[in-house]
Design a protein around this motif. Structure first.
Motif, PDB file in Angstrom:
ATOM      1  N   ILE A 135       0.837  -1.202   0.000  1.00  0.00           N
ATOM      2  CA  ILE A 135       0.000   0.000   0.000  1.00  0.00           C
ATOM      3  C   ILE A 135       0.875   1.255   0.000  1.00  0.00           C
ATOM      4  O   ILE A 135       0.565   2.238  -0.685  1.00  0.00           O
ATOM      5  CB  ILE A 135      -0.947  -0.022   1.214  1.00  0.00           C
ATOM      6  N   ALA A 136       1.971   1.216   0.760  1.00  0.00           N
ATOM      7  CA  ALA A 136       2.894   2.361   0.768  1.00  0.00           C
ATOM      8  C   ALA A 136       3.452   2.603  -0.635  1.00  0.00           C
ATOM      9  O   ALA A 136       3.520   3.754  -1.099  1.00  0.00           O
ATOM     10  CB  ALA A 136       4.027   2.110   1.754  1.00  0.00           C
ATOM     11  N   ASP A 137       3.842   1.532  -1.315  1.00  0.00           N
ATOM     12  CA  ASP A 137       4.366   1.670  -2.681  1.00  0.00           C
ATOM     13  C   ASP A 137       3.300   2.239  -3.622  1.00  0.00           C
ATOM     14  O   ASP A 137       3.592   3.081  -4.481  1.00  0.00           O
ATOM     15  CB  ASP A 137       4.848   0.311  -3.204  1.00  0.00           C
ATOM     16  N   GLU A 138       2.053   1.776  -3.458  1.00  0.00           N
ATOM     17  CA  GLU A 138       0.961   2.257  -4.304  1.00  0.00           C
ATOM     18  C   GLU A 138       0.709   3.744  -4.090  1.00  0.00           C
ATOM     19  O   GLU A 138       0.455   4.493  -5.054  1.00  0.00           O
ATOM     20  CB  GLU A 138      -0.309   1.466  -4.009  1.00  0.00           C
ATOM     21  N   LEU A 139       0.773   4.188  -2.839  1.00  0.00           N
ATOM     22  CA  LEU A 139       0.557   5.607  -2.551  1.00  0.00           C
ATOM     23  C   LEU A 139       1.637   6.469  -3.198  1.00  0.00           C
ATOM     24  O   LEU A 139       1.348   7.523  -3.776  1.00  0.00           O
ATOM     25  CB  LEU A 139       0.537   5.836  -1.036  1.00  0.00           C
ATOM     26  N   ARG A 140       2.892   6.034  -3.110  1.00  0.00           N
ATOM     27  CA  ARG A 140       3.984   6.801  -3.715  1.00  0.00           C
ATOM     28  C   ARG A 140       3.831   6.850  -5.231  1.00  0.00           C
ATOM     29  O   ARG A 140       4.042   7.893  -5.858  1.00  0.00           O
ATOM     30  CB  ARG A 140       5.332   6.186  -3.342  1.00  0.00           C
ATOM     31  N   ALA A 141       3.470   5.702  -5.807  1.00  0.00           N
ATOM     32  CA  ALA A 141       3.320   5.650  -7.269  1.00  0.00           C
ATOM     33  C   ALA A 141       2.167   6.526  -7.743  1.00  0.00           C
ATOM     34  O   ALA A 141       2.252   7.176  -8.797  1.00  0.00           O
ATOM     35  CB  ALA A 141       3.110   4.196  -7.708  1.00  0.00           C
ATOM     36  N   LYS A 142       1.090   6.563  -6.981  1.00  0.00           N
ATOM     37  CA  LYS A 142      -0.099   7.311  -7.386  1.00  0.00           C
ATOM     38  C   LYS A 142       0.058   8.806  -7.183  1.00  0.00           C
ATOM     39  O   LYS A 142      -0.364   9.616  -8.031  1.00  0.00           O
ATOM     40  CB  LYS A 142      -1.304   6.802  -6.612  1.00  0.00           C
ATOM     41  N   HIS A 143       0.670   9.202  -6.062  1.00  0.00           N
ATOM     42  CA  HIS A 143       0.686  10.616  -5.694  1.00  0.00           C
ATOM     43  C   HIS A 143       2.063  11.259  -5.804  1.00  0.00           C
ATOM     44  O   HIS A 143       2.181  12.480  -5.657  1.00  0.00           O
ATOM     45  CB  HIS A 143       0.166  10.793  -4.267  1.00  0.00           C
ATOM     46  N   GLY A 144       3.101  10.473  -6.023  1.00  0.00           N
ATOM     47  CA  GLY A 144       4.431  11.035  -6.121  1.00  0.00           C
ATOM     48  C   GLY A 144       5.021  11.349  -4.758  1.00  0.00           C
ATOM     49  O   GLY A 144       4.469  10.996  -3.717  1.00  0.00           O
ATOM     50  N   ALA A 145       6.159  12.038  -4.773  1.00  0.00           N
ATOM     51  CA  ALA A 145       6.844  12.381  -3.524  1.00  0.00           C
ATOM     52  C   ALA A 145       7.216  13.864  -3.570  1.00  0.00           C
ATOM     53  O   ALA A 145       7.417  14.431  -4.651  1.00  0.00           O
ATOM     54  CB  ALA A 145       8.081  11.514  -3.351  1.00  0.00           C
ATOM     55  N   PRO A 146       7.274  14.503  -2.409  1.00  0.00           N
ATOM     56  CA  PRO A 146       7.042  13.922  -1.081  1.00  0.00           C
ATOM     57  C   PRO A 146       5.556  13.859  -0.732  1.00  0.00           C
ATOM     58  O   PRO A 146       4.762  14.646  -1.238  1.00  0.00           O
ATOM     59  CB  PRO A 146       7.768  14.888  -0.152  1.00  0.00           C
TER      60      PRO A 146
END
Length: 424
Positions: free
Chosen positions: A201-212
């Motif tokens: 889920i953490a990986d999915e959030l980063r992929a979907k919304h970018g960083a930071p």
């Protein structure tokens, strides 16, 4: 004989909130230490709809088992100025009295339970945890104070979540040596050792919304300082993920639109446990810009710290917020209501990877050393021993066979016996 404990809460998970989570963690920890534990609270579930913030809405009375904790959810008919109208609460408490209880542990603020207890004869040894003063609700505060004083006078012990909170709390200062401290704790395991799904889920959030990604967790209420967070977001890159719901959501959305950052505010609502762990893992930092003493502790900080997520918090006078996550140890503390300082702290964590890593390590270490629920459970049993001893001194011996082990016993099979009280 086994120690019998009854917690009186406002709500209980899956109802959302720091006090609700605390009652569950404490009850489960005490069961693991060999106690017989039940919780009496108000039922927030109105046929799948969360009635926490609804003025009108009836819920049924139900009884459940939560990992060995007997949970009695009392039905309510309405809520007036945060006072839940629950006529059946009296029959629930009379049953507790009839069945027998050694420790009655009331968690406040809780006008409903305070009122009910004030109208019933004393039973058990009463311990009150004063999580926060009633600050904003002026009418409720004046109506509540006489009842609060009456119940505090009955209590053998009144607990605060942190030493920092006591000095600014009129109700606690009034009680003098009757007040002790029991820091909150949680089950750290899901945050220290996340599941494969949580990491995904953490990986999915980063992929979907970018960083930071920046994170806010908690009820969307005035004292969370979300307007300050939105103002700060206008000066830093990335997106702010807001986990939680509450009465200020429309106001915060409108403010984000005015500041031109509405497309960078992600409203996640209430998340399941693994989703929340994943959100902490994905975030660069938890933003916790609380602005009032209604925020007495901030358990979301502990969850973030155990996840290795540094905390950006505020130094609320006479609150435990800045004590939970320490400045330059597990995060950065900034002044209240200062979006510029919050933005500057966030940029420091972006620009200085060594600082971010040091604070992440410090956050995990502080969570493990101070806020594990087993540590809290052992501390609570030691405080109960003190409370029962003071009750015996004031009112004479209690029935035999009731007691608690010395703090730190850690032996789940060891019975809770009267020897623990005497210290022999």
């Amino acid at each position: 004989m086994t120690l019998r404990i009854c917690h009186l809460g406002k709500f209980y998970p899956p109802a959302r909130g720091g006090i609700e989570s605390h009652v569950q963690s404490l009850a489960r920890a005490q069961v693991a230490l060999g106690a017989e534990v039940q919780v009496v609270c108000v039922n927030h579930d109105m046929g799948g709809i969360d009635a926490t913030w609804r003025i009108v809405g009836s819920t049924p009375s139900v009884e459940e088992n939560d990992e060995g904790v007997r949970v009695v959810r009392v039905g309510r008919h309405a809520s007036v100025s945060r006072f839940d109208v629950c006529p059946s609460i009296f029959s629930a408490l009379w049953r507790v009295r009839r069945e027998g209880v050694d420790i009655l542990h009331l968690h406040a603020p809780n006008p409903t339970m305070f009122t009910a207890l004030s109208l019933l004869p004393s039973f058990g040894t009463l311990v009150v945890t004063h999580h926060a003063d009633v600050v904003k609700q002026r009418v409720l505060r004046h109506a509540y104070q006489p009842v609060e004083r009456f119940v505090h006078a009955r209590a053998a012990l009144v607990l605060s979540d942190s030493d920092s909170y006591i000095g600014g709390s009129e109700p606690l200062l009034r009680l003098g040596s009757k007040v002790k401290t029991l820091p909150l704790g949680i089950d750290l395991a899901p945050f220290l050792r996340p599941s494969a799904r949580a990491l995904a889920i953490a990986d999915e959030l980063r992929a979907k919304h970018g960083a930071p990604l920046w994170l806010s967790v908690g009820r969307v209420v005035y004292y969370k300082g979300l307007l300050t967070a939105v103002d700060a977001l206008a000066h830093v890159p990335g997106k702010l993920v807001i986990v939680g719901r509450g009465p200020m959501e429309a106001e915060v959305r409108a403010h984000a639109a005015r500041r031109g950052v509405e497309d960078r505010v992600i409203w996640a609502g209430n998340l399941e446990d693994e989703e929340l762990v994943g959100a902490y893992r994905a975030a660069r930092a938890l933003w916790f810009p609380s602005n009032a003493r209604a925020e007495g502790f901030g358990l979301a900080q502990v969850e973030a710290m155990a996840s290795g997520c540094p905390v950006l918090n505020t130094r609320v006078p006479h609150s435990g917020v800045a004590w939970v996550s320490l400045d330059d140890v597990s995060g950065i503390t900034v002044p209240i209501g200062d979006p510029g300082a919050l933005a500057q702290a966030a940029r420091r964590l972006l620009d200085d990877e060594a600082l971010h890593q040091r604070l992440a390590r410090g956050a995990r270490a502080r969570a493990e050393g101070e806020f594990d629920q087993r540590i809290m459970g052992e501390r609570s049993l030691s405080l109960y021993r003190e409370a029962m001893g003071s009750a015996e001194h004031a009112h004479g011996p209690r029935h035999p066979g009731v007691g608690v082990p010395h703090s730190g016993s850690g032996d789940k099979s060891h019975p809770l016996t009267i020897e623990g009280l005497s210290g022999n």
